[in-house]
Design an enzyme around this catalytic site. Structure first.
Site, PDB file in Angstrom:
ATOM      1  N   ASN A 149      -7.930   5.717  -3.754  1.00 45.99           N
ATOM      2  CA  ASN A 149      -7.407   5.562  -5.109  1.00 45.99           C
ATOM      3  C   ASN A 149      -8.490   5.323  -6.158  1.00 45.99           C
ATOM      4  O   ASN A 149      -8.277   5.580  -7.335  1.00 45.99           O
ATOM      5  CB  ASN A 149      -6.383   4.424  -5.155  1.00 45.99           C
ATOM      6  CG  ASN A 149      -6.877   3.169  -4.472  1.00 45.99           C
ATOM      7  OD1 ASN A 149      -7.180   3.180  -3.279  1.00 45.99           O
ATOM      8  ND2 ASN A 149      -6.976   2.097  -5.219  1.00 45.99           N
ATOM      9  N   GLN A 177      -2.017   8.310  -2.530  1.00 43.56           N
ATOM     10  CA  GLN A 177      -2.725   9.140  -3.515  1.00 43.56           C
ATOM     11  C   GLN A 177      -2.693  10.627  -3.159  1.00 43.56           C
ATOM     12  O   GLN A 177      -2.940  11.476  -4.013  1.00 43.56           O
ATOM     13  CB  GLN A 177      -4.190   8.694  -3.642  1.00 43.56           C
ATOM     14  CG  GLN A 177      -4.382   7.348  -4.320  1.00 43.56           C
ATOM     15  CD  GLN A 177      -4.060   7.372  -5.804  1.00 43.56           C
ATOM     16  OE1 GLN A 177      -4.197   8.398  -6.474  1.00 43.56           O
ATOM     17  NE2 GLN A 177      -3.617   6.252  -6.333  1.00 43.56           N
ATOM     18  N   HIS A 199       5.959   6.821  -7.664  1.00 41.46           N
ATOM     19  CA  HIS A 199       5.410   6.736  -9.028  1.00 41.46           C
ATOM     20  C   HIS A 199       4.003   7.314  -9.171  1.00 41.46           C
ATOM     21  O   HIS A 199       3.467   7.362 -10.273  1.00 41.46           O
ATOM     22  CB  HIS A 199       5.486   5.296  -9.572  1.00 41.46           C
ATOM     23  CG  HIS A 199       4.462   4.348  -9.044  1.00 41.46           C
ATOM     24  ND1 HIS A 199       3.335   4.026  -9.744  1.00 41.46           N
ATOM     25  CD2 HIS A 199       4.399   3.630  -7.897  1.00 41.46           C
ATOM     26  CE1 HIS A 199       2.625   3.135  -9.061  1.00 41.46           C
ATOM     27  NE2 HIS A 199       3.252   2.889  -7.926  1.00 41.46           N
ATOM     28  N   THR A 235      20.347  -2.749  -0.156  1.00 43.04           N
ATOM     29  CA  THR A 235      21.204  -1.702  -0.717  1.00 43.04           C
ATOM     30  C   THR A 235      20.359  -0.510  -1.162  1.00 43.04           C
ATOM     31  O   THR A 235      19.350  -0.678  -1.851  1.00 43.04           O
ATOM     32  CB  THR A 235      22.019  -2.265  -1.899  1.00 43.04           C
ATOM     33  OG1 THR A 235      22.789  -3.367  -1.413  1.00 43.04           O
ATOM     34  CG2 THR A 235      22.941  -1.214  -2.496  1.00 43.04           C
ATOM     35  N   CYS A 323      -5.680  -3.063  -9.545  1.00 39.58           N
ATOM     36  CA  CYS A 323      -5.455  -4.354  -8.899  1.00 39.58           C
ATOM     37  C   CYS A 323      -6.658  -5.267  -9.054  1.00 39.58           C
ATOM     38  O   CYS A 323      -6.525  -6.471  -8.996  1.00 39.58           O
ATOM     39  CB  CYS A 323      -5.157  -4.173  -7.418  1.00 39.58           C
ATOM     40  SG  CYS A 323      -4.022  -2.836  -7.102  1.00 39.58           S
TER      41      CYS A 323
HETATM   42  C1  LIG Z   1      -0.675   2.772  -5.654  1.00 45.71           C
HETATM   43  C2  LIG Z   1      -1.147   2.672  -4.241  1.00 45.71           C
HETATM   44  C3  LIG Z   1      -0.494   1.850  -3.304  1.00 45.71           C
HETATM   45  C4  LIG Z   1       0.654   0.954  -3.686  1.00 45.71           C
HETATM   46  O1  LIG Z   1       1.809   1.675  -3.943  1.00 45.71           O
HETATM   47  P1  LIG Z   1       3.013   0.955  -4.763  1.00 45.71           P
HETATM   48  O2  LIG Z   1       4.121   1.934  -4.685  1.00 45.71           O
HETATM   49  O3  LIG Z   1       2.518   0.754  -6.141  1.00 45.71           O
HETATM   50  O4  LIG Z   1       3.297  -0.318  -4.036  1.00 45.71           O
HETATM   51  C5  LIG Z   1      -0.947   1.843  -2.009  1.00 45.71           C
HETATM   52  N1  LIG Z   1      -1.990   2.611  -1.629  1.00 45.71           N
HETATM   53  C6  LIG Z   1      -2.643   3.415  -2.492  1.00 45.71           C
HETATM   54  C7  LIG Z   1      -3.766   4.268  -2.008  1.00 45.71           C
HETATM   55  C8  LIG Z   1      -2.238   3.471  -3.829  1.00 45.71           C
HETATM   56  O5  LIG Z   1      -2.906   4.257  -4.680  1.00 45.71           O
END
Ligand SMILES: *Cc1c(COP(=O)(O)O)cnc(C)c1O
Length: 381
Positions: A149, A177, A199, A235, A323
């Site tokens: 990422n 990713q 997302h 749910t 993060c």
């Molecule tokens: C964004 C990301 C996550 C976390 O995913 P979420 O759906 O935001 O919890 C985990 N691993 C990588 C490589 C990411 O880029």
């Protein structure tokens, strides 16, 4: 505004939102209910499960919906160790994993699990021979991300999967990713478990999936009701899952075209900055790299200051991963590829999508050039 932080999250595509809306009002039923009204919702959830599975060569029943990539990563690692009561249990992972994997590993270590963090080469690709030598009789799982990422490196997961299966070890990959951006085939790549998140590919936040190879015994992570065939209680998030399915359909349909277009923008940005900003370097492999990822180091610059000044010019970017922003520690990924602490703090990540244009890229190059020069002249005086 110029948005170049697509590795942190992406906007929900208009078609995705349109697909989701009916499942928030008209078809609000709990898909686990028996009445016919719930049937339409259940059918839509099943269609998403089927189409998302098919994208990676998985069966419909091998896909489990979760709350996102973090939950899927936690689940994959926790469940295999819990099966062994956290004893005589060894997991091999890499030094450059997302915190969803690394911090889960830290918790598992406290419970008695042995973890090996495999280093990466200076280009950010995992040291495969180190990985293979780390396998021992108590190794239960190898977990290595499909793509990073922060620096966008595409890891050799097919090779890792083959090694894992030669040694009878399970292979999990955090493909958050990679999913929807580059091709993945769970059978060809010997993947037993895979994490993905909506997302990061134009879907909604708060919904993800885990692929679990058929026949694998794996305990639930969230316990409660019998949703997701007893393996993930809660749910069913029907609107989210429908949105995930729609985002997947679009991402995979447009994948080849987007890869070519976005990697063209990426290379324009890399070339433009490296040739116009003195003492700038690119982090991570220039070859095995996600189409939209750019990550620079600027000698003598504070990444955080650079971000604030770019933001004043309407440019959204990040330094390291979202993060770690705000934390004082330099990125663990940049440290793992051998950058010094000060180099790592002078890093800038720009992650592009098919919504970006060449004009935006040129504007960003010019702004970076101007801001870096200004910051350097200030510290020189
Ligand atoms: C964004 C990301 C996550 C976390 O995913 P979420 O759906 O935001 O919890 C985990 N691993 C990588 C490589 C990411 O880029």
């Amino acid at each position: 505004m110029i948005y170049m932080d697509n590795a942190a999250t992406t906007p929900v595509k208009a078609e995705v939102l349109a697909a989701m809306l009916p499942y928030m009002d008209e078809y609000y039923a709990n898909p686990s209910a028996v009445y016919r009204f719930a049937g339409d919702t259940a059918k839509a959830v099943r269609a998403s499960r089927e189409s998302l599975g098919a994208k990676i060569g998985a069966l419909t029943e091998e896909i489990y919906f979760t709350s996102g990539g973090s939950e899927s990563d936690n689940w994959a690692l926790f469940s295999v160790c819990e099966e062994r009561a956290f004893k005589d249990c060894h997991i091999i992972t890499s030094q450059i994993e997302h915190h969803a994997v690394l911090n889960t590993c830290k918790r598992l270590e406290k419970l008695g699990v042995r973890i090996t963090y495999v280093p990466v080469l200076p280009d950010g690709i995992i040291d495969i021979s180190f990985l293979e030598k780390s396998i021992s009789s108590d190794t239960v799982m190898i977990s290595v991300m499909a793509a990073n990422n922060e620096i966008g490196t595409i890891e050799p997961i097919a090779d890792i999967g083959a090694i894992a299966h030669e040694h009878n070890v399970l292979f999990h990959t955090d493909a958050v990713q990679a999913f929807g951006h580059i091709p993945i085939d769970v059978a060809k790549m010997n993947i037993d478990m895979l994490s993905a998140s909506a997302h990061k590919l134009g879907g909604p936040k708060g919904v993800g999936l885990m692929y679990v190879r058929k026949g694998l015994m794996i305990s639930p992570f969230i316990s409660g009701g019998s949703q997701e065939r007893g393996r993930r209680a809660g749910t069913t998030n029907a609107p989210g899952i429908v949105g995930f399915g729609a985002a997947g359909d679009i991402a995979f349909k447009d994948m080849d075209r987007d890869r070519e277009y976005v990697s063209g923008l990426r290379d324009r940005l890399i070339r433009g900055v490296l040739t116009s900003v003195p003492d700038s370097r690119i982090n991570g492999s220039e070859i095995d790299r996600l189409p939209g990822n750019v990550n620079f180091c600027f000698e003598g610059i504070e990444g955080e200051t650079l971000l604030i000044l770019l933001d004043r010019d309407g440019i959204c970017a990040s330094s390291g991963s979202a993060c770690t922003t705000g934390a004082v520690d330099p990125s663990h990924v940049l440290m793992a590829i051998g950058r010094t602490r000060s180099e790592a703090k002078g890093s800038l990540r720009l992650t592009l999508s098919s919504d970006n244009t060449a004009e935006e890229v040129d504007e960003v190059i010019e702004k970076i050039q101007r801001i870096v020069a200004k910051l350097r002249s200030m510290t020189a005086n």
